[in-house]
Design a protein around this motif. Structure first.
Motif, PDB file in Angstrom:
ATOM      1  N   GLY A 116      32.401  33.842  52.023  1.00 41.93           N
ATOM      2  CA  GLY A 116      32.918  34.550  53.397  1.00 41.93           C
ATOM      3  C   GLY A 116      34.178  34.234  53.890  1.00 41.93           C
ATOM      4  N   ALA A 117      34.389  32.911  53.804  1.00 37.79           N
ATOM      5  CA  ALA A 117      35.736  32.676  54.319  1.00 37.79           C
ATOM      6  C   ALA A 117      37.023  33.030  53.790  1.00 37.79           C
ATOM      7  CB  ALA A 117      35.788  31.074  54.570  1.00 37.79           C
ATOM      8  N   SER A 118      36.596  33.037  52.030  1.00 35.36           N
ATOM      9  CA  SER A 118      37.743  33.578  51.365  1.00 35.36           C
ATOM     10  C   SER A 118      38.001  35.095  51.429  1.00 35.36           C
ATOM     11  CB  SER A 118      37.696  32.949  49.923  1.00 35.36           C
ATOM     12  OG  SER A 118      37.662  31.567  49.960  1.00 35.36           O
ATOM     13  N   GLN A 119      37.019  35.692  51.807  1.00 35.62           N
ATOM     14  CA  GLN A 119      36.850  37.255  51.890  1.00 35.62           C
ATOM     15  C   GLN A 119      37.847  37.700  52.852  1.00 35.62           C
ATOM     16  OE1 GLN A 119      35.647  39.738  49.962  1.00 35.62           O
ATOM     17  NE2 GLN A 119      34.118  38.634  48.921  1.00 35.62           N
ATOM     18  N   LYS A 120      38.170  36.790  53.856  1.00 38.47           N
ATOM     19  CA  LYS A 120      38.910  37.038  55.213  1.00 38.47           C
ATOM     20  C   LYS A 120      40.511  36.619  55.084  1.00 38.47           C
ATOM     21  CE  LYS A 120      34.637  36.621  57.852  1.00 38.47           C
ATOM     22  NZ  LYS A 120      34.238  35.981  59.107  1.00 38.47           N
ATOM     23  N   LYS A 121      41.060  36.231  53.728  1.00 45.45           N
ATOM     24  CA  LYS A 121      42.082  35.809  53.554  1.00 45.45           C
ATOM     25  C   LYS A 121      42.981  36.442  52.359  1.00 45.45           C
ATOM     26  CE  LYS A 121      40.865  31.232  55.309  1.00 45.45           C
ATOM     27  NZ  LYS A 121      40.848  29.955  54.902  1.00 45.45           N
ATOM     28  N   MET A 122      44.055  36.295  52.174  1.00 40.70           N
ATOM     29  CA  MET A 122      44.499  36.606  50.894  1.00 40.70           C
ATOM     30  C   MET A 122      44.741  35.555  50.117  1.00 40.70           C
ATOM     31  SD  MET A 122      48.510  37.997  50.034  1.00 40.70           S
ATOM     32  CE  MET A 122      48.543  39.035  51.475  1.00 40.70           C
ATOM     33  N   VAL A 123      44.128  35.581  48.802  1.00 39.67           N
ATOM     34  CA  VAL A 123      44.023  34.308  48.052  1.00 39.67           C
ATOM     35  C   VAL A 123      44.305  34.707  46.418  1.00 39.67           C
ATOM     36  CG1 VAL A 123      42.151  33.399  49.223  1.00 39.67           C
ATOM     37  CG2 VAL A 123      41.527  34.876  47.292  1.00 39.67           C
ATOM     38  N   ALA A 124      44.647  33.868  45.715  1.00 42.05           N
ATOM     39  CA  ALA A 124      45.062  34.158  44.212  1.00 42.05           C
ATOM     40  C   ALA A 124      43.843  33.420  43.517  1.00 42.05           C
ATOM     41  CB  ALA A 124      46.588  33.613  43.965  1.00 42.05           C
ATOM     42  N   LEU A 125      43.389  34.142  42.777  1.00 34.05           N
ATOM     43  CA  LEU A 125      42.279  33.865  41.860  1.00 34.05           C
ATOM     44  C   LEU A 125      42.671  33.290  40.352  1.00 34.05           C
ATOM     45  CD1 LEU A 125      39.306  35.943  42.801  1.00 34.05           C
ATOM     46  CD2 LEU A 125      39.107  33.592  42.517  1.00 34.05           C
ATOM     47  N   LEU A 126      42.813  32.547  40.010  1.00 33.84           N
ATOM     48  CA  LEU A 126      43.188  32.166  38.496  1.00 33.84           C
ATOM     49  C   LEU A 126      41.907  31.700  37.717  1.00 33.84           C
ATOM     50  CD1 LEU A 126      45.484  31.219  36.700  1.00 33.84           C
ATOM     51  CD2 LEU A 126      45.307  29.219  37.544  1.00 33.84           C
ATOM     52  N   ASP A 127      41.599  32.672  36.694  1.00 37.48           N
ATOM     53  CA  ASP A 127      40.389  32.890  35.934  1.00 37.48           C
ATOM     54  C   ASP A 127      40.904  32.268  34.717  1.00 37.48           C
ATOM     55  OD1 ASP A 127      37.996  33.142  34.796  1.00 37.48           O
ATOM     56  OD2 ASP A 127      37.734  34.983  35.309  1.00 37.48           O
ATOM     57  N   VAL A 128      40.707  30.883  34.307  1.00 44.44           N
ATOM     58  CA  VAL A 128      40.904  30.438  32.994  1.00 44.44           C
ATOM     59  C   VAL A 128      39.697  30.694  32.103  1.00 44.44           C
ATOM     60  CG1 VAL A 128      42.298  28.471  31.738  1.00 44.44           C
ATOM     61  CG2 VAL A 128      42.720  28.870  34.183  1.00 44.44           C
ATOM     62  N   GLY A 129      39.695  31.575  31.314  1.00 45.65           N
ATOM     63  CA  GLY A 129      38.425  31.736  30.551  1.00 45.65           C
ATOM     64  C   GLY A 129      38.797  31.364  29.096  1.00 45.65           C
ATOM     65  N   ALA A 130      37.769  31.457  28.383  1.00 44.45           N
ATOM     66  CA  ALA A 130      37.810  31.100  26.840  1.00 44.45           C
ATOM     67  C   ALA A 130      38.866  31.762  26.001  1.00 44.45           C
ATOM     68  CB  ALA A 130      36.352  31.240  26.243  1.00 44.45           C
ATOM     69  N   GLN A 131      39.040  32.813  26.335  1.00 38.63           N
ATOM     70  CA  GLN A 131      39.888  33.890  25.394  1.00 38.63           C
ATOM     71  C   GLN A 131      41.092  34.185  26.173  1.00 38.63           C
ATOM     72  OE1 GLN A 131      38.946  34.456  22.454  1.00 38.63           O
ATOM     73  NE2 GLN A 131      40.114  36.226  21.834  1.00 38.63           N
ATOM     74  N   THR A 132      41.193  34.484  27.528  1.00 36.62           N
ATOM     75  CA  THR A 132      42.406  34.853  28.253  1.00 36.62           C
ATOM     76  C   THR A 132      42.263  34.224  29.732  1.00 36.62           C
ATOM     77  OG1 THR A 132      41.441  36.812  28.975  1.00 36.62           O
ATOM     78  CG2 THR A 132      42.693  36.825  27.144  1.00 36.62           C
ATOM     79  N   THR A 133      43.619  34.235  30.258  1.00 34.89           N
ATOM     80  CA  THR A 133      43.572  33.800  31.735  1.00 34.89           C
ATOM     81  C   THR A 133      43.949  35.082  32.353  1.00 34.89           C
ATOM     82  OG1 THR A 133      44.266  31.611  30.999  1.00 34.89           O
ATOM     83  CG2 THR A 133      44.951  32.413  33.007  1.00 34.89           C
ATOM     84  N   THR A 134      43.408  35.362  33.430  1.00 36.25           N
ATOM     85  CA  THR A 134      43.453  36.442  34.335  1.00 36.25           C
ATOM     86  C   THR A 134      44.019  35.842  35.697  1.00 36.25           C
ATOM     87  OG1 THR A 134      41.956  37.761  33.242  1.00 36.25           O
ATOM     88  CG2 THR A 134      42.773  38.427  35.243  1.00 36.25           C
TER      89      THR A 134
END
Length: 346
Positions: A179-197
């Motif tokens: 909930g707290a992060s839903q009220k802000k501007m955030v950068a999500l760094l998703d480092v997966g097994a195959q790619t990073t998004t």
């Protein structure tokens, strides 16, 4: 009218993950969760070609059935994720129009942005700025190859599940924010097994998504090659030492690839901040590499910004005995949680 229980299923390159959620009087509860790692089928994580599975529909279906059976899952309706590397994201603007006029206009305009025939694609989109009939509309559009959609339909059928929807991972991860992060501007760094998004999420809305070919598998493979280890040994040392000083040999191998991620993240954040005249409040890490030792601290120093690990279970209800376990698993289950929440709330 929504069913009271729903499944979120994330078919990834390193594991098949499933979360069963229920809803009662506005409260979402974790009923079950589970995963089957792909090393149960192959020694190394499976390698996806662009837009296709190497694991067969039969193998993935068996993995899902195993989780359902072992966890005692009851829900039959499910949302599935589409890997970011099997999708194509683009954004563009359209003139003021009604919601009913939008689908046809998007398909027409998408021809100018997506390098594949429209007849071979399924499109999904979200309006990230503007109001229907009043202002220009800025859209984030994702194109999914139709052959990938058909594979998922077969997987659901073979798993004896009802496919409710398919969704690009970026949307699912964004929905899993607490909930707290839903009220802000955030950068999500998703480092997966195959790619990073890298996803920019502004007050709960996915505004931008960018994927590139640096990944957790790359980290492991580079360690294995440089230190002449097999894949399992390299994975063990990556998880034990990461980029901490006490594992100098591992750190030396990992830093060049990690710096590529850091440079890309800085570029994306700077571009968005310049466009919007604002700044991200924090960077959140997701994916199986999110808890690699030293990663959070290193990125915080390099970016000069608060960096934390995503907690998709934070706003959900579950037995207290599971708290430590779900906190640890959270970054790798963010996609599955986001899919489950979609089934209960949309």
């Amino acid at each position: 009218m929504f069913e009271s229980t729903f499944l979120g299923i994330d078919v990834g390159t390193s594991a098949v993950k499933l979360v069963e959620l229920s809803e009662n009087r506005g409260r979402i509860k974790v009923e079950n969760y589970g995963q089957v790692r792909t090393k149960a089928f192959y020694k190394e994580p499976m390698s996806f070609e662009k837009g296709s599975f190497v694991l067969s529909v039969e193998d993935i279906s068996k993995a899902i059935a195993a989780i359902v059976r072992e966890a005692g899952v009851k829900a039959k309706r499910a949302n599935f994720s589409i890997p970011d590397f099997s999708t194509f994201f683009t954004s563009f603007e359209l003139p003021p129009m009604s919601k009913d006029e939008l689908p046809e206009a998007i398909r027409f305009e998408a021809r100018q942005h997506v390098p594949l025939p429209m007849s071979e694609l399924t499109l999904d989109w979200s309006v990230v700025e503007g109001q229907y009939n009043q202002t220009r509309l800025k859209l984030l559009v994702v194109a999914i190859p139709e052959r990938v959609v058909q594979q998922y339909k077969e997987i659901a059928s073979e798993s004896n599940l009802k496919l409710s929807s398919l969704e690009a991972e970026a949307y699912s991860v964004a929905r899993s924010l607490s909930g707290a992060s839903q009220k802000k501007m955030v950068a999500l760094l998703d480092v997966g097994a195959q790619t990073t998004t890298i996803n920019i999420v502004d007050h709960g809305t996915l505004k931008l998504s960018h994927s590139f070919d640096v990944s957790g598998n790359d980290f492991t493979q580079n360690i294995a090659k440089s230190l002449q280890l097999d894949y399992e040994e390299a994975e063990y040392f990556k998880q034990k030492y990461g980029i901490r000083e006490e594992g100098k040999a591992i750190r030396k191998v990992l830093l060049p690839r990690l710096d590529l991620i850091t440079m890309e993240l800085k570029k994306i954040m700077r571009r968005y901040q310049e466009d919007k005249e604002g700044s991200t409040s924090k960077v959140l890490l997701a994916g199986g590499t999110a808890r690699m030792p030293g990663l959070k601290e290193y990125l915080s120093q390099e970016l000069n910004q608060e960096v934390d690990v995503i907690s998709p279970f934070a706003d959900l209800y579950y037995p207290s005995i599971l708290e430590n376990r779900l906190e640890k698993l959270g970054p790798s289950f963010a996609v599955a949680v986001g899919l489950g929440i979609r089934g209960l709330t949309q």
